[in-house]
Scaffold this active site. Structure first.
Site, mmCIF file in Angstrom:
data_model
loop_
_atom_site.group_PDB
_atom_site.id
_atom_site.type_symbol
_atom_site.label_atom_id
_atom_site.label_comp_id
_atom_site.label_asym_id
_atom_site.label_seq_id
_atom_site.Cartn_x
_atom_site.Cartn_y
_atom_site.Cartn_z
ATOM 1 N N TYR A 138 0.809 -1.213 0.000
ATOM 2 C CA TYR A 138 0.000 0.000 0.000
ATOM 3 C C TYR A 138 0.847 1.270 0.000
ATOM 4 C CZ TYR A 138 -4.678 -1.924 0.919
ATOM 5 O OH TYR A 138 -5.890 -2.551 0.835
ATOM 6 N N LYS A 189 2.941 -15.451 2.820
ATOM 7 C CA LYS A 189 3.115 -16.198 1.564
ATOM 8 C C LYS A 189 4.606 -16.512 1.480
ATOM 9 C CE LYS A 189 1.522 -17.866 -2.349
ATOM 10 N NZ LYS A 189 0.603 -19.033 -2.385
ATOM 11 N N ASP A 221 -3.322 -18.242 0.988
ATOM 12 C CA ASP A 221 -4.358 -18.918 0.191
ATOM 13 C C ASP A 221 -5.071 -19.978 1.034
ATOM 14 O OD1 ASP A 221 -1.901 -20.210 0.189
ATOM 15 O OD2 ASP A 221 -2.000 -20.882 -1.889
ATOM 16 N N ASP A 245 -6.492 -6.825 4.316
ATOM 17 C CA ASP A 245 -7.600 -6.169 3.620
ATOM 18 C C ASP A 245 -8.531 -7.226 3.034
ATOM 19 O OD1 ASP A 245 -9.084 -4.093 2.326
ATOM 20 O OD2 ASP A 245 -8.081 -4.648 0.455
ATOM 21 N N ASP A 249 -12.505 -8.686 4.678
ATOM 22 C CA ASP A 249 -13.805 -8.670 3.977
ATOM 23 C C ASP A 249 -14.393 -10.081 3.951
ATOM 24 O OD1 ASP A 249 -13.541 -5.963 3.356
ATOM 25 O OD2 ASP A 249 -14.368 -6.243 1.344
HETATM 26 C C1 IPM Z 1 -10.364 -1.071 4.100
HETATM 27 C C2 IPM Z 1 -10.598 -0.461 2.745
HETATM 28 C C3 IPM Z 1 -9.418 0.434 2.398
HETATM 29 C C4 IPM Z 1 -8.188 -0.442 2.364
HETATM 30 C C5 IPM Z 1 -9.563 1.234 1.097
HETATM 31 C C6 IPM Z 1 -10.826 2.069 1.089
HETATM 32 C C7 IPM Z 1 -8.352 2.090 0.826
HETATM 33 O O1 IPM Z 1 -10.814 -1.445 1.804
HETATM 34 O O2 IPM Z 1 -10.229 -0.300 5.080
HETATM 35 O O3 IPM Z 1 -10.326 -2.284 4.203
HETATM 36 O O4 IPM Z 1 -7.880 -1.058 1.333
HETATM 37 O O5 IPM Z 1 -7.488 -0.521 3.386
HETATM 38 MG MG MG Z 2 -10.939 -3.394 2.607
#
Ligand code: IPM
Ligand code: MG
Length: 367
Positions: A138, A189, A221, A245, A249
């Site tokens: 990042y 990884k 993975d 990240d 999710d």
């Molecule tokens: C998160 C989001 C952010 C990230 C984006 C919006 C930059 O997806 O906080 O998980 O990738 O960290």
């Molecule tokens: Mg995210």
């Protein structure tokens, strides 16, 4: 108690709706002084940049920062020179030194049926993603040269060590609270990446200072697969920035909806930044149907980790659970198959919007 100063950054899309709901909830709880600022797309429109120095300074001067969400199709671009809303969030993380991102995943008992996964699979899931937040791909060198582009993933031992300490300490705290033994699963990884091999070595070394914590290493993975096939095996999941990240999710779906997951981003000093894990959901913005619960739970994390008000934090968490137990659901939490094309989507008996959900949580707080 002196009033705590909160920098509120509503952001874009559903951000302003959920931020306003959280403000209303917090104002019912106690003495908070809010200052509101632009970040993300709104800031690009007003100032040509996703985060101004003034806003960063205002955040530095607050006791905590509470953020809604940033981004939207209006600012979508592949032009490397155009400003992007996400730069506001990344600038805040870097500018405030928030290297430790905590994302707890604990399905509310009332919601086990809302997850796309079978209830017996997710029942008992209680994990914490500890994501490194200011390093890795990042923030490495990136660029475009003619027909090619690059993003560099770089980590120093020091960056890995400090996030590993956060993970081991969190595991010890959680285990003590729950009366069980602590476990850290470190994700990497290492079969491919040099940064991952340094990650693994460093985590091993930090583990030496925490002999009571059981440590295992898992390739990313495999971790992605285990999260959906056997989520209850995890306690603390320690990851670098991008793996965290993606896996967070994925973990969010264990709770039934991305609309439920809160997060805390912490550094060596205050203020921390607290935000829901979900995005700005431009498709439902302005309709009054956004789920405010992840933001409420983020406000609870703010009270606990940022403002030293653990009792108020617990009060919010209990009130959220109780609104769910009453059966109230924002549309994102109403599971089941999508309606057939010509069947009008009839709202369920307890389907509510942002405002009614907020009212219910405030009512439960008072009770
Ligand atoms: C998160 C989001 C952010 C990230 C984006 C919006 C930059 O997806 O906080 O998980 O990738 O960290
Ligand atoms: Mg995210």
């Amino acid at each position: 108690m002196t009033a705590k100063r909160i920098a509120l950054l509503p952001g874009d899309g559903i951000g302003p709706e959920i931020a306003a709901a959280a403000r209303r909830l917090l104002e019912r709880l106690g003495d908070f002084e809010f200052s509101e600022h632009l970040v993300g797309g709104g800031s690009i429109d007003a100032h040509g940049t996703a985060l101004t120095d003034d806003v960063l300074d205002a955040c530095r001067g607050a006791d905590a920062v509470l953020l809604g969400a940033v981004g939207g199709p209006r600012w979508e671009t592949t032009d490397p020179n155009a400003p992007r809303p996400e730069q506001g969030l990344l600038g805040l993380r870097k500018g405030l030194g928030l290297y430790a991102n905590l994302r707890p995943v604990r399905p509310s008992p009332a919601l086990v049926d809302s997850s796309p996964l079978r209830p017996e699979r997710i029942k008992g899931t209680d994990l914490l993603v500890v994501r490194e937040l200011t390093g890795g791909i990042y923030f490495g060198d990136s660029g475009r040269e003619g027909d090619s582009a690059h993003d560099t993933c770089e980590y120093s031992g020091g960056e890995i060590e400090r996030i590993a300490r956060v993970a081991f300490e969190a595991a010890e705290r959680r285990a003590a609270d729950q009366g069980r033994s602590p476990r850290v699963t470190s994700v990497d990884k290492a079969n491919v990446l040099e940064t991952s091999r340094l990650w693994r070595e460093t985590v091993e070394r930090v583990a030496g200072d925490h002999p009571a914590v059981e440590l295992d290493h898992m390739l990313v993975d495999n971790a992605a697969m285990q999260l959906v096939s056997d989520p209850t095996r995890f306690d603390v999941l320690l990851t670098e920035n991008m793996f965290g990240d993606i896996l967070s999710d994925e973990s969010a779906m264990l709770t039934g909806s991305l609309g439920m997951l809160p997060s805390a981003s912490l550094g060596a000093s205050t203020p921390g930044l607290f935000e829901p894990v979900h995005g700005s959901a431009p498709d439902i913005a302005g309709q009054g149907v956004a789920n405010p619960l992840a933001t409420f739970l983020s406000a609870a994390m703010m009270l606990r980790h940022g403002l030293d008000r653990a009792e108020q934090a617990t009060a919010i968490e209990v009130a959220v659970d109780s609104a769910l137990e009453r059966g109230l659901r924002t549309p994102d939490l109403v599971g089941g198959a999508p309606p057939a094309v010509d069947t009008p989507a009839a709202p369920g008996p307890n389907e509510v919007g942002t405002e009614a959900m907020t009212d219910a949580v405030i009512e439960a707080l008072a009770a």
